[in-house]
Design a protein around this motif. Structure first.
Motif, PDB file in Angstrom:
ATOM      1  N   GLY A 126     -26.291  26.793  25.046  1.00  0.00           N
ATOM      2  CA  GLY A 126     -26.463  27.271  23.679  1.00  0.00           C
ATOM      3  C   GLY A 126     -27.096  26.241  22.756  1.00  0.00           C
ATOM      4  O   GLY A 126     -26.957  26.337  21.535  1.00  0.00           O
ATOM      5  N   LEU A 127     -27.815  25.275  23.322  1.00  0.00           N
ATOM      6  CA  LEU A 127     -28.370  24.177  22.536  1.00  0.00           C
ATOM      7  C   LEU A 127     -29.862  24.318  22.251  1.00  0.00           C
ATOM      8  O   LEU A 127     -30.363  23.726  21.304  1.00  0.00           O
ATOM      9  N   ALA A 128     -30.577  25.073  23.080  1.00  0.00           N
ATOM     10  CA  ALA A 128     -32.019  25.261  22.909  1.00  0.00           C
ATOM     11  C   ALA A 128     -32.314  26.747  22.755  1.00  0.00           C
ATOM     12  O   ALA A 128     -31.581  27.597  23.281  1.00  0.00           O
ATOM     13  N   THR A 129     -33.383  27.041  22.034  1.00  0.00           N
ATOM     14  CA  THR A 129     -33.771  28.431  21.801  1.00  0.00           C
ATOM     15  C   THR A 129     -34.520  28.989  23.009  1.00  0.00           C
ATOM     16  O   THR A 129     -34.837  28.271  23.955  1.00  0.00           O
ATOM     17  N   ASP A 130     -34.845  30.262  22.920  1.00  0.00           N
ATOM     18  CA  ASP A 130     -35.623  30.922  23.971  1.00  0.00           C
ATOM     19  C   ASP A 130     -37.126  30.730  23.795  1.00  0.00           C
ATOM     20  O   ASP A 130     -37.905  31.245  24.599  1.00  0.00           O
ATOM     21  N   ARG A 131     -37.537  30.023  22.752  1.00  0.00           N
ATOM     22  CA  ARG A 131     -38.966  29.764  22.577  1.00  0.00           C
ATOM     23  C   ARG A 131     -39.491  29.084  23.852  1.00  0.00           C
ATOM     24  O   ARG A 131     -38.848  28.179  24.371  1.00  0.00           O
ATOM     25  N   PRO A 132     -40.632  29.518  24.373  1.00  0.00           N
ATOM     26  CA  PRO A 132     -41.149  28.889  25.597  1.00  0.00           C
ATOM     27  C   PRO A 132     -41.313  27.378  25.430  1.00  0.00           C
ATOM     28  O   PRO A 132     -41.821  26.899  24.423  1.00  0.00           O
ATOM     29  N   ALA A 133     -40.849  26.653  26.432  1.00  0.00           N
ATOM     30  CA  ALA A 133     -40.995  25.200  26.464  1.00  0.00           C
ATOM     31  C   ALA A 133     -42.284  24.858  27.198  1.00  0.00           C
ATOM     32  O   ALA A 133     -42.771  25.643  28.011  1.00  0.00           O
ATOM     33  N   LEU A 134     -42.833  23.705  26.901  1.00  0.00           N
ATOM     34  CA  LEU A 134     -44.052  23.223  27.552  1.00  0.00           C
ATOM     35  C   LEU A 134     -43.773  21.865  28.175  1.00  0.00           C
ATOM     36  O   LEU A 134     -43.044  21.048  27.604  1.00  0.00           O
ATOM     37  N   ALA A 135     -44.359  21.633  29.336  1.00  0.00           N
ATOM     38  CA  ALA A 135     -44.272  20.320  29.982  1.00  0.00           C
ATOM     39  C   ALA A 135     -45.653  19.972  30.508  1.00  0.00           C
ATOM     40  O   ALA A 135     -46.358  20.821  31.054  1.00  0.00           O
ATOM     41  N   MET A 136     -46.030  18.716  30.316  1.00  0.00           N
ATOM     42  CA  MET A 136     -47.364  18.264  30.700  1.00  0.00           C
ATOM     43  C   MET A 136     -47.319  16.789  31.058  1.00  0.00           C
ATOM     44  O   MET A 136     -46.342  16.105  30.748  1.00  0.00           O
ATOM     45  N   ARG A 137     -48.386  16.312  31.716  1.00  0.00           N
ATOM     46  CA  ARG A 137     -48.457  14.928  32.137  1.00  0.00           C
ATOM     47  C   ARG A 137     -49.616  14.220  31.458  1.00  0.00           C
ATOM     48  O   ARG A 137     -50.729  14.737  31.420  1.00  0.00           O
TER      49      ARG A 137
END
Length: 107
Positions: A36-47
């Motif tokens: 319950g700490l993060a929203t459902d907004r899409p997360a992004l990960a990159m290098r």
């Protein structure tokens, strides 16, 4: 409902830990969501070019504060500490460019 807070964080893998860091980042936001700490907004990960992993996600309102008191979040952060160092974004050359470019990680 109050807006959450967007966060952008850089993780520089310890030698030989890049693959483990990428696995951990893939699990990170889903775990935060279950807590319950993060929203459902899409997360992004990159290098970044130097191998630093950049993650972008949204905390729930008050999520950052609640995370500091949550033992599961603390255990998650201990896993991060074992495989990487947190990097100020200003240390990455990409952030000096008008359009910072990164390689997306598999989602």
């Amino acid at each position: 409902m109050a807006a959450g807070e967007m966060v952008i964080v850089g993780y520089r893998p310890h030698p030989g830990q890049a693959a483990e860091l990428e696995r951990l980042v893939a699990d990170h936001v889903p775990i935060l969501r279950r807590l319950g700490l993060a929203t459902d907004r899409p997360a992004l990960a990159m290098r970044a070019a130097d191998g630093t992993v950049i993650e972008v996600f949204e905390w729930q309102p008050g999520g950052i504060e609640r995370a500091h008191a949550d033992p599961q979040a603390g255990a998650l952060w201990a896993r991060f500490a074992a495989v990487c160092d947190y990097v100020p974004l200003r240390e990455l050359p990409e952030f000096g460019a008008m359009f910072a470019q990164f390689t997306p990680l598999a989602s």
